[in-house]
Design an enzyme around this catalytic site. Structure first.
Site, PDB file in Angstrom:
ATOM      1  N   ASP A  20       0.858  -1.182   0.000  1.00  0.00           N
ATOM      2  CA  ASP A  20       0.000   0.000   0.000  1.00  0.00           C
ATOM      3  C   ASP A  20       0.898   1.236   0.000  1.00  0.00           C
ATOM      4  O   ASP A  20       1.681   1.448   0.923  1.00  0.00           O
ATOM      5  CB  ASP A  20      -0.901  -0.009   1.233  1.00  0.00           C
ATOM      6  CG  ASP A  20      -2.019   1.009   1.148  1.00  0.00           C
ATOM      7  OD1 ASP A  20      -2.148   1.677   0.108  1.00  0.00           O
ATOM      8  OD2 ASP A  20      -2.773   1.135   2.139  1.00  0.00           O
ATOM      9  N   ASP A 114      -2.698   2.453  -6.137  1.00  0.00           N
ATOM     10  CA  ASP A 114      -1.721   2.526  -5.052  1.00  0.00           C
ATOM     11  C   ASP A 114      -1.674   1.316  -4.138  1.00  0.00           C
ATOM     12  O   ASP A 114      -0.977   1.345  -3.118  1.00  0.00           O
ATOM     13  CB  ASP A 114      -1.961   3.786  -4.221  1.00  0.00           C
ATOM     14  CG  ASP A 114      -3.332   3.793  -3.565  1.00  0.00           C
ATOM     15  OD1 ASP A 114      -4.196   3.000  -3.966  1.00  0.00           O
ATOM     16  OD2 ASP A 114      -3.543   4.610  -2.652  1.00  0.00           O
ATOM     17  N   GLU A 115      -2.355   0.241  -4.460  1.00  0.00           N
ATOM     18  CA  GLU A 115      -2.263  -0.945  -3.619  1.00  0.00           C
ATOM     19  C   GLU A 115      -2.523  -2.214  -4.419  1.00  0.00           C
ATOM     20  O   GLU A 115      -3.218  -2.201  -5.432  1.00  0.00           O
ATOM     21  CB  GLU A 115      -3.220  -0.866  -2.421  1.00  0.00           C
ATOM     22  CG  GLU A 115      -4.687  -0.819  -2.768  1.00  0.00           C
ATOM     23  CD  GLU A 115      -5.580  -0.854  -1.532  1.00  0.00           C
ATOM     24  OE1 GLU A 115      -5.290  -1.619  -0.592  1.00  0.00           O
ATOM     25  OE2 GLU A 115      -6.584  -0.118  -1.518  1.00  0.00           O
TER      26      GLU A 115
END
EC number: 2.7.7.7
Length: 366
Positions: A20, A114-115
């Site tokens: 993350d 983003d993850e």
């Protein structure tokens, strides 16, 4: 279901990493503009109806967070600096990060820009220790992009995602099969992935505050009160979950919903409550370069009856304003109402990925 002890003693324990990025959009902006470093930054629209898409850690210390109305964020942090989203840049950085993931495993399940989940049980480097893989990946991300990432390592997706929050920012944590059940036992249910505010509130009313409380309930009780989510809650209360990491998963729809603290009876506050949901849906569209052709409004009343209203367009919805215009028309037909509205939701479906050059950069809820 298996007992955690059986999992620990099994011949093949899965090794799942959840990566993350830390305050991703805001961190990219601070990286690219030195004047923003060390200052409270919000990515999103600063206008009266704007919504925060992401907040830097400096802004978070004031209570600013994503999906917060911009006027509220500015009130909490008068020195907050708003930056217009640059999704083309975020996508490019995300592609760099995924190239790093691919050096270690083809088993990559992106959740957003983003993850992502990585299954490194068998990995391309032949590395035995998943925590070392996570350390290497985070170091490479820092070297290539200049950005920090946090990681969670465990034997299932639920615990890996939970672990990635434990030492943020720029840290990592591991939850082993031996410790999984004990870790979940002390965890407040509101921190469980998959338990939203409304579900947490319902659990609290039933006397369920922690994983230990949840574990005391049998599966029949959980199915009675939580329907198809009952077996999932039964498993995670014991540290057990068998969802697989699914590479190249294709979403059929993207949605967001919110349960309100007080029932709504008027059109204006209902529309205001929908704005953050529209912004959240649009962020996903922009981040993944997709558009949808059908928008659906979900309305759940105080008596828990619910309705849906949908509208489609052949060319697809190409801006948050277009979604808002359609949603507002659908919502207008719902009011006035005597029953009161306890939940509203927005879903975009018939999703299609845009080809390069076919879309223009659009500001978020400006």
């Amino acid at each position: 279901m298996s007992d955690p002890a059986e999992i620990a003693s099994s011949a093949r324990i899965r090794k799942i990493i959840h990566i993350d990025m830390d305050a991703f959009y805001a961190s990219v902006e601070q990286r690219d503009n030195p004047e923003l470093r060390g200052k409270p930054v919000a990515v999103g629209g600063s206008a009266a109806r704007g919504v925060v898409a992401a907040a830097s850690y400096e802004a978070r210390t004031f209570g600013v967070h994503s999906a917060m109305p911009s006027v509220t964020a500015k009130r909490k942090c008068p020195d907050l600096i708003f930056v217009t989203p640059r999704f083309d840049v975020y996508r490019a950085v995300s592609a760099q990060i995924r190239e790093i993931f691919a050096e270690y495993t083809p088993m990559i399940e992106p959740l957003s820009l983003d993850e992502a989940y990585l299954d490194v049980t068998e990995n391309l480097k032949g590395m035995e220790i998943a925590t070392e893989i996570a350390l290497e990946i985070r170091a490479k991300i820092k070297a290539v992009t200049g950005l920090n990432a946090s990681a969670g390592i465990s034997y299932n997706k639920f615990l890996a995602k939970t672990a990635s929050d434990l030492n943020k920012p720029n840290g990592q944590a591991v939850i082993t099969p031996k410790n999984g059940a004990a870790f979940v036992a002390q965890l407040p249910v509101k921190k469980f992935h998959g338990v939203g505010p409304a579900t947490a509130e319902k659990m609290h009313r039933l006397g369920i505050e922690t994983g230990a409380d949840l574990r005391e309930k049998d599966i029949e009780f959980l199915v009675q009160h939580f329907g198809k989510s009952g077996p999932y809650f039964y498993g995670i209360a014991r540290g057990i979950e068998d969802r697989q990491v699914k590479p190249n998963r294709v979403r059929k729809s993207i949605g967001a919903e919110d349960t309100f603290a007080q029932d709504l009876y008027d059109y204006a506050p209902a529309l205001e409550g929908l704005n953050p949901l529209i912004a959240k849906v649009w962020r996903y569209c922009e981040a993944n370069n997709i558009r949808g052709k059908t928008v659906t409004l979900k309305v759940k009343y105080a008596d828990f009856t619910q309705i849906t209203r949908a509208k489609s367009t052949a060319q697809g919805f190409r801006s948050p304003e277009a979604i808002e215009e359609t949603i507002s028309n659908l919502l207008e037909a719902v009011f006035p109402t005597r029953k009161g509205v306890r939940l509203l939701g927005v879903t975009l479906s018939s999703l299609e990925r845009q080809t390069d050059g076919s879309t223009t950069q659009l500001a978020l809820m400006l």
